[in-house]
Design a protein around this motif. Structure first.
Motif, short mmCIF file in Angstrom:
data_model
loop_
_atom_site.label_atom_id
_atom_site.label_comp_id
_atom_site.label_asym_id
_atom_site.label_seq_id
_atom_site.Cartn_x
_atom_site.Cartn_y
_atom_site.Cartn_z
N GLY A 22 -4.80 -23.20 16.84
CA GLY A 22 -4.39 -21.55 16.61
C GLY A 22 -2.88 -21.35 16.07
N PHE A 23 -2.31 -20.31 15.99
CA PHE A 23 -1.32 -19.66 15.27
C PHE A 23 0.06 -20.20 16.18
CE2 PHE A 23 2.08 -16.81 14.13
CZ PHE A 23 2.20 -17.04 12.83
N GLY A 24 -0.18 -19.94 17.51
CA GLY A 24 0.91 -20.58 18.43
C GLY A 24 1.18 -22.10 18.30
N ALA A 25 0.14 -22.98 18.36
CA ALA A 25 0.39 -24.45 18.27
C ALA A 25 0.95 -24.52 17.04
CB ALA A 25 -0.90 -25.27 18.22
N PHE A 26 0.53 -23.93 15.78
CA PHE A 26 1.28 -24.04 14.57
C PHE A 26 2.77 -23.62 14.48
CE2 PHE A 26 2.63 -22.04 10.67
CZ PHE A 26 2.45 -22.93 9.77
N LEU A 27 3.19 -22.53 15.29
CA LEU A 27 4.43 -22.30 15.22
C LEU A 27 5.33 -23.33 16.18
CD1 LEU A 27 4.51 -18.36 15.86
CD2 LEU A 27 5.01 -19.63 13.77
N LEU A 28 4.56 -23.73 17.32
CA LEU A 28 5.44 -24.73 18.14
C LEU A 28 5.55 -26.05 17.33
CD1 LEU A 28 6.47 -25.69 21.11
CD2 LEU A 28 3.94 -26.49 21.36
N VAL A 29 4.48 -26.42 16.87
CA VAL A 29 4.73 -27.83 15.75
C VAL A 29 5.80 -27.58 14.89
CG1 VAL A 29 3.67 -29.34 14.00
CG2 VAL A 29 2.56 -28.61 16.34
N ALA A 30 5.91 -26.38 14.10
CA ALA A 30 6.90 -26.31 13.03
C ALA A 30 8.41 -26.05 13.64
CB ALA A 30 6.37 -24.95 12.29
N ALA A 31 8.44 -25.39 14.74
CA ALA A 31 9.78 -25.45 15.45
C ALA A 31 10.07 -26.76 15.79
CB ALA A 31 9.63 -24.45 16.67
N LEU A 32 9.35 -27.52 16.44
CA LEU A 32 9.74 -28.92 16.74
C LEU A 32 9.93 -29.84 15.71
CD1 LEU A 32 7.47 -29.48 19.91
CD2 LEU A 32 10.05 -28.67 20.06
N GLY A 33 9.02 -29.57 14.64
CA GLY A 33 9.53 -30.48 13.48
C GLY A 33 10.94 -30.03 12.74
N ALA A 34 11.02 -28.71 12.99
CA ALA A 34 12.40 -28.51 12.47
C ALA A 34 13.61 -28.92 13.29
CB ALA A 34 12.55 -26.80 12.51
N VAL A 35 13.31 -29.00 14.52
CA VAL A 35 14.48 -29.48 15.45
C VAL A 35 14.59 -31.14 15.04
CG1 VAL A 35 15.21 -30.06 17.80
CG2 VAL A 35 14.38 -27.84 17.11
N GLY A 36 13.38 -31.82 14.95
CA GLY A 36 13.46 -33.00 14.85
C GLY A 36 14.08 -33.61 13.45
N TYR A 37 13.80 -32.78 12.41
CA TYR A 37 14.31 -33.06 10.99
C TYR A 37 15.82 -32.72 11.07
CZ TYR A 37 15.78 -32.34 6.20
OH TYR A 37 16.25 -32.12 5.19
N ALA A 38 16.44 -31.89 11.87
CA ALA A 38 17.76 -31.52 12.20
C ALA A 38 18.50 -32.69 12.74
CB ALA A 38 18.19 -30.16 12.83
N VAL A 39 17.83 -33.22 13.66
CA VAL A 39 18.39 -34.24 14.56
C VAL A 39 18.61 -35.53 13.58
CG1 VAL A 39 18.07 -35.76 16.40
CG2 VAL A 39 17.95 -33.31 16.76
N GLY A 40 17.41 -35.78 12.99
CA GLY A 40 17.30 -36.78 12.00
C GLY A 40 18.22 -36.92 10.96
N TYR A 41 18.43 -35.64 10.20
CA TYR A 41 19.44 -35.45 9.17
C TYR A 41 20.98 -35.67 9.83
CZ TYR A 41 22.01 -33.33 5.43
OH TYR A 41 22.61 -33.13 4.54
N TRP A 42 21.13 -35.27 11.02
CA TRP A 42 22.44 -35.62 11.51
C TRP A 42 22.52 -36.77 11.83
CZ3 TRP A 42 23.98 -36.63 16.81
CH2 TRP A 42 25.50 -36.59 17.06
N PHE A 43 21.79 -37.57 12.24
CA PHE A 43 21.88 -39.13 12.71
C PHE A 43 22.11 -39.73 11.53
CE2 PHE A 43 20.21 -38.66 17.25
CZ PHE A 43 21.35 -39.16 17.82
N ASP A 44 21.45 -39.52 10.50
CA ASP A 44 21.68 -40.21 9.20
C ASP A 44 22.97 -39.96 8.60
OD1 ASP A 44 19.01 -41.33 9.05
OD2 ASP A 44 18.22 -39.56 7.65
N ARG A 45 23.53 -39.11 8.80
CA ARG A 45 24.65 -38.75 8.24
C ARG A 45 25.99 -39.22 9.01
NH1 ARG A 45 22.70 -38.32 3.86
NH2 ARG A 45 21.85 -36.50 3.13
#
Length: 61
Positions: A22-45
Motif C-alpha cells: 500500500g501507499f504507507g509502505a511505499f512512503l516508508l521504502v522511499a524515505a529509507l531509500g533516500a536516507v540510504g542514498y544520502a549515507v552512501g553518497y556521504w561515505f563515497d565522498r
C-alpha cells in the motif's frame, strides 16, 4: 555500480512496496531509500563514521 542500475533497483523495490504494502509502505521504502542514498553518497565522498558520532554528540554535552 552504475547509478542508472541503482535507480532501476530502487524503482522496482518501490513498485513492489506500493503493490503489496500500500501507499504507507511505499512512503516508508522511499524515505529509507533516500536516507540510504544520502549515507552512501556521504561515505563515497570520504566521510567517516567517527564524524557522525562527533556531529550528533556535540548537542548532548
Amino acid at each position: 555500480m552504475d547509478r542508472a542500475l541503482v535507480g532501476l533497483i530502487a524503482g522496482i523495490a518501490l513498485a513492489f512496496a506500493g503493490w503489496f504494502g500500500g501507499f504507507g509502505a511505499f512512503l516508508l521504502v522511499a524515505a529509507l531509500g533516500a536516507v540510504g542514498y544520502a549515507v552512501g553518497y556521504w561515505f563515497d565522498r570520504g566521510g567517516r563514521a567517527g564524524d557522525l558520532r562527533h556531529a550528533f554528540g556535540r548537542g548532548r554535552r
